[in-house]
Design a protein around this motif. Structure first.
Motif, mmCIF file in Angstrom:
data_model
loop_
_atom_site.group_PDB
_atom_site.id
_atom_site.type_symbol
_atom_site.label_atom_id
_atom_site.label_comp_id
_atom_site.label_asym_id
_atom_site.label_seq_id
_atom_site.Cartn_x
_atom_site.Cartn_y
_atom_site.Cartn_z
ATOM 1 N N VAL A 85 3.861 4.442 9.818
ATOM 2 C CA VAL A 85 5.298 4.645 10.028
ATOM 3 C C VAL A 85 5.986 3.280 10.161
ATOM 4 N N PHE A 86 7.044 3.097 9.391
ATOM 5 C CA PHE A 86 7.888 1.897 9.397
ATOM 6 C C PHE A 86 7.183 0.663 8.845
ATOM 7 N N SER A 87 6.108 0.861 8.059
ATOM 8 C CA SER A 87 5.445 -0.282 7.419
ATOM 9 C C SER A 87 6.066 -0.627 6.079
ATOM 10 N N ALA A 102 9.250 -0.666 16.610
ATOM 11 C CA ALA A 102 8.018 0.108 16.771
ATOM 12 C C ALA A 102 6.839 -0.517 16.040
ATOM 13 N N ALA A 103 7.087 -1.118 14.892
ATOM 14 C CA ALA A 103 5.996 -1.700 14.094
ATOM 15 C C ALA A 103 6.001 -3.224 14.130
ATOM 16 N N ALA A 104 6.721 -3.797 15.075
ATOM 17 C CA ALA A 104 6.892 -5.253 15.087
ATOM 18 C C ALA A 104 5.594 -6.014 15.274
ATOM 19 N N CYS A 105 4.580 -5.395 15.854
ATOM 20 C CA CYS A 105 3.349 -6.119 16.166
ATOM 21 C C CYS A 105 2.507 -6.422 14.928
ATOM 22 N N PHE A 106 2.722 -5.682 13.821
ATOM 23 C CA PHE A 106 1.852 -5.918 12.658
ATOM 24 C C PHE A 106 2.597 -6.266 11.376
ATOM 25 N N ILE A 107 3.883 -5.948 11.263
ATOM 26 C CA ILE A 107 4.589 -6.317 10.035
ATOM 27 C C ILE A 107 4.748 -7.836 9.983
ATOM 28 N N TYR A 108 4.758 -8.360 8.799
ATOM 29 C CA TYR A 108 4.816 -9.796 8.508
ATOM 30 C C TYR A 108 3.476 -10.502 8.717
ATOM 31 N N ASP A 109 2.491 -9.848 9.310
ATOM 32 C CA ASP A 109 1.199 -10.487 9.538
ATOM 33 C C ASP A 109 0.105 -9.563 9.016
ATOM 34 N N GLY A 110 -0.371 -9.839 7.816
ATOM 35 C CA GLY A 110 -1.338 -8.962 7.180
ATOM 36 C C GLY A 110 -2.696 -8.929 7.833
ATOM 37 N N THR A 111 -2.975 -9.849 8.720
ATOM 38 C CA THR A 111 -4.279 -9.851 9.387
ATOM 39 C C THR A 111 -4.359 -8.872 10.541
ATOM 40 N N VAL A 112 -3.226 -8.331 10.974
ATOM 41 C CA VAL A 112 -3.183 -7.448 12.141
ATOM 42 C C VAL A 112 -3.178 -5.994 11.683
ATOM 43 N N ALA A 149 -2.659 -1.876 11.914
ATOM 44 C CA ALA A 149 -1.456 -1.178 12.359
ATOM 45 C C ALA A 149 -1.642 -0.410 13.655
ATOM 46 N N GLY A 150 -2.825 -0.428 14.213
ATOM 47 C CA GLY A 150 -3.053 0.354 15.420
ATOM 48 C C GLY A 150 -2.338 -0.141 16.650
ATOM 49 N N CYS A 151 -1.816 -1.370 16.590
ATOM 50 C CA CYS A 151 -1.100 -1.914 17.747
ATOM 51 C C CYS A 151 0.301 -1.349 17.900
ATOM 52 N N ALA A 152 0.800 -0.625 16.903
ATOM 53 C CA ALA A 152 2.185 -0.151 16.920
ATOM 54 C C ALA A 152 2.415 0.886 18.006
ATOM 55 N N GLU A 153 3.666 0.938 18.491
ATOM 56 C CA GLU A 153 4.045 1.971 19.451
ATOM 57 C C GLU A 153 4.002 3.338 18.773
ATOM 58 N N LEU A 154 3.567 4.329 19.506
ATOM 59 C CA LEU A 154 3.594 5.685 18.975
ATOM 60 C C LEU A 154 5.039 6.134 18.816
ATOM 61 N N PHE A 155 5.352 6.663 17.639
ATOM 62 C CA PHE A 155 6.713 7.123 17.371
ATOM 63 C C PHE A 155 6.769 8.617 17.664
ATOM 64 N N VAL A 156 7.148 8.953 18.866
ATOM 65 C CA VAL A 156 7.132 10.343 19.315
ATOM 66 C C VAL A 156 8.543 10.774 19.694
ATOM 67 N N ALA A 157 8.739 12.077 19.713
ATOM 68 C CA ALA A 157 10.054 12.642 20.016
ATOM 69 C C ALA A 157 10.480 12.302 21.444
ATOM 70 N N GLN A 158 11.779 12.007 21.587
ATOM 71 C CA GLN A 158 12.380 11.715 22.891
ATOM 72 C C GLN A 158 13.605 12.605 23.073
ATOM 73 N N PRO A 159 13.878 13.055 24.282
ATOM 74 C CA PRO A 159 15.050 13.914 24.498
ATOM 75 C C PRO A 159 16.347 13.106 24.467
ATOM 76 N N GLY A 160 17.448 13.794 24.153
ATOM 77 C CA GLY A 160 18.762 13.171 24.217
ATOM 78 C C GLY A 160 19.129 12.407 22.960
ATOM 79 N N THR A 161 20.236 11.656 23.056
ATOM 80 C CA THR A 161 20.719 10.851 21.937
ATOM 81 C C THR A 161 20.881 9.405 22.386
ATOM 82 N N ALA A 162 21.078 8.532 21.401
ATOM 83 C CA ALA A 162 21.252 7.112 21.705
ATOM 84 C C ALA A 162 22.080 6.473 20.606
ATOM 85 N N GLU A 163 22.774 5.408 20.961
ATOM 86 C CA GLU A 163 23.482 4.603 19.963
ATOM 87 C C GLU A 163 22.515 3.561 19.417
#
Length: 523
Positions: free
Chosen positions: A53-55, A97-107, A109-123
């Protein structure tokens, strides 16, 4: 002489124009389209599952705008290139969410934050909020029925379906020719980069598919004159080709800010290469072409107004202070990298396809283009030169026009919808002008090489996310696990690629040795 005493003879055999099915009968266009659509959907869907996700470049921004568009946030407040929209709170951290591995091909993707549903809305701020909304309204519908990573994969699968439909239509157009070359040109136009974006939340994929589809179907509208083709001897316009052209043109008219430019350039080069007076008259008299052309023109006008009103061509701010001469030199020096990006530089430009892929693909394209230039007419050669020249000059001109504000932001994929036409055009120019026995052998080799390149690119891309580019299968522990086991994705891609290559070779073989039809007694 009585009828029974007449010597037996046979009626002329009609030419076979489609691939052959059971008992040598031509398969129906509908069946060929659905077969191509299924295989393309499979391969695109596997790419969608093989990328975290987001790669994919700019996927967070596009996903946020898609979620906003279907909730009515089409004209949200914008400052510079940043648009603030109100979306489900799930997307609040999409950009990081994917900042830990994008731009660095040696890393992995398992370090990424889990992209899970959250309640409510946000700007949330997105850089895609100024783009034409058609794609986002379509893809964003997935966010109304799902949330979290599931919604991202559903948006990817919706994109896959659109791209597969357009490319299947392109396949149908080229497969109707009695030569193996147009089909081979289409295969080489579909680089691994095309399939990569087919399975992404990004309007780039539909733009690439629509551009390739327009090349394939528009060139089919202008067959060469003489006995080798219809040309001026048969000005009747095939409705199916007109509808395929109009579908591709409509997609280009709506999909991205620059898509309307590629639409105009593709039509211009096609007319330069193959247009004749009688054929143009026939097209202008065709009701579907006339009505559809007016509709496409209205779409182009609406998109142009949107782009201007929303300042959709503005790039991000990265000021650079260079003399124009040095800036031009730097921009030209990037062209070889942009060529590689057309073939396959995945992720956020951090994951280049293996050198074997680049070598196979660029070599195959060079073979096709050189052969086409050797047999083409003066107009056709000029069209080939125009495609190459525009593909080289436009990125440089675009960068030099704005480099002081946005640095050198051009990427090879931006113009691929137009540049891919080099191989499609070359295939049509070679049709019926090359000995069939030699053409079959060359085309067979190019198609097999393309299949190998796709397979190597897919496995290399998956390895980058599972292990990192410095690690390898079976030697290192996986650092990321895709939604389906990696071995299953690879096995499915091998089977899908093998089925696609086998089908293409069968079609090519039909171009060389059409299935014989039984003799029909005259009496």
């Amino acid at each position: 002489m009585s009828r029974v005493d007449q010597p037996p003879h046979t009626a002329p055999l009609p030419r076979v124009t489609g691939t052959t099915g059971v008992a040598g009968r031509p398969s129906s266009p509908r069946r060929r389209w659905w077969t191509a659509f299924a295989l393309l959907s499979l391969l695109g869907g596997l790419w969608a599952l093989a990328d975290p996700v987001f790669s994919v470049p700019d996927e967070p921004a596009h996903a946020v705008y898609a979620a906003a568009a279907v909730r009515g946030e089409l004209w949200a407040p914008t400052t510079g290139i940043d648009t603030t929209v109100t979306v489900p709170a799930t997307y609040a951290n999409a950009s990081t969410a994917a900042a830990c591995f994008i731009y660095d091909g040696t890393v992995p993707a398992g370090c990424a934050e889990l992209f899970v549903a959250q309640p409510g809305t946000a700007e949330v701020v997105t850089t895609a909020g100024r783009y034409p909304p058609a794609y986002y309204l379509f893809a964003g519908s997935a966010t109304l029925v799902a949330d979290g990573a599931t919604a991202i994969y559903l948006m990817r699968f919706l994109t896959v379906l659109v791209c597969a439909a357009l490319l299947a239509s392109a396949f149908l157009s080229v497969s109707e020719r009695r030569s193996p070359w147009p089909l081979t040109g289409l295969v080489l136009a579909c680089t691994p980069m095309v399939l990569f974006f087919t399975g992404a939340v990004n309007p780039q994929g539909p733009e690439l598919a629509a551009g390739i589809a327009l090349w394939a179907s528009a060139l089919a509208l202008f067959p060469p004159p003489g006995p080798a083709g219809d040309g001026d001897d048969a000005p009747r316009v095939a409705p199916r080709l007109v509808l395929r052209c109009l579908a591709a043109m409509a997609a280009l008219a709506l999909i991205r800010p620059l898509s309307v430019v590629w639409l105009g350039l593709i039509v211009g080069v096609v007319l330069l290469a193959r247009a004749t007076g009688p054929r143009l008259v026939a097209l202008l008299r065709d009701r579907w072409m006339l009505l559809g052309g007016l509709a496409v023109g209205a779409m182009v006008a609406m998109t142009a107004v949107w782009v201007l009103a929303r300042d959709a061509l503005r790039q991000w701010s990265r000021p650079v202070d260079l003399e124009i001469s040095r800036a031009a030199l730097f921009s030209v020096s990037k062209l070889d990298g942009e060529l590689a990006e057309m073939v396959g530089v995945f992720g956020w430009l951090d994951n280049a396809a293996p050198g074997l892929v680049q070598l196979l693909w660029i070599g195959a394209v060079a073979v096709l283009a050189v052969l086409a230039a050797a047999v083409g007419t003066r107009r056709e050669r000029l069209a080939l030169v125009a495609v190459v020249a525009i593909s080289v000059v436009m990125p440089v001109v675009s960068e030099l026009s704005s480099y002081r504000e946005s640095a050198f932001a051009w990427q090879g994929r931006y113009i691929l919808a137009f540049s891919a036409g080099l191989t499609v055009l070359s295939g049509y120019l070679l049709a019926d002008r090359f000995p069939d026995d030699i053409g079959w052998r060359v085309c067979r080799g190019l198609v097999v090489a393309a299949g190998v390149a796709h397979l190597v690119a897919f496995i290399g891309n998956l390895n980058r996310y599972v292990h990192g580019i410095d690690s390898f299968w079976f030697l290192d522990e996986p650092g990321w696990r895709p939604p389906l086991p990696a071995w299953l994705l690879i096995a499915a891609f091998i089977l899908g690629t093998a089925a696609a290559v086998a089908g293409l070779l069968r079609v090519l073989r039909g171009r060389q040795d059409p299935a014989p039809l039984p003799a029909v007694p005259a009496g």
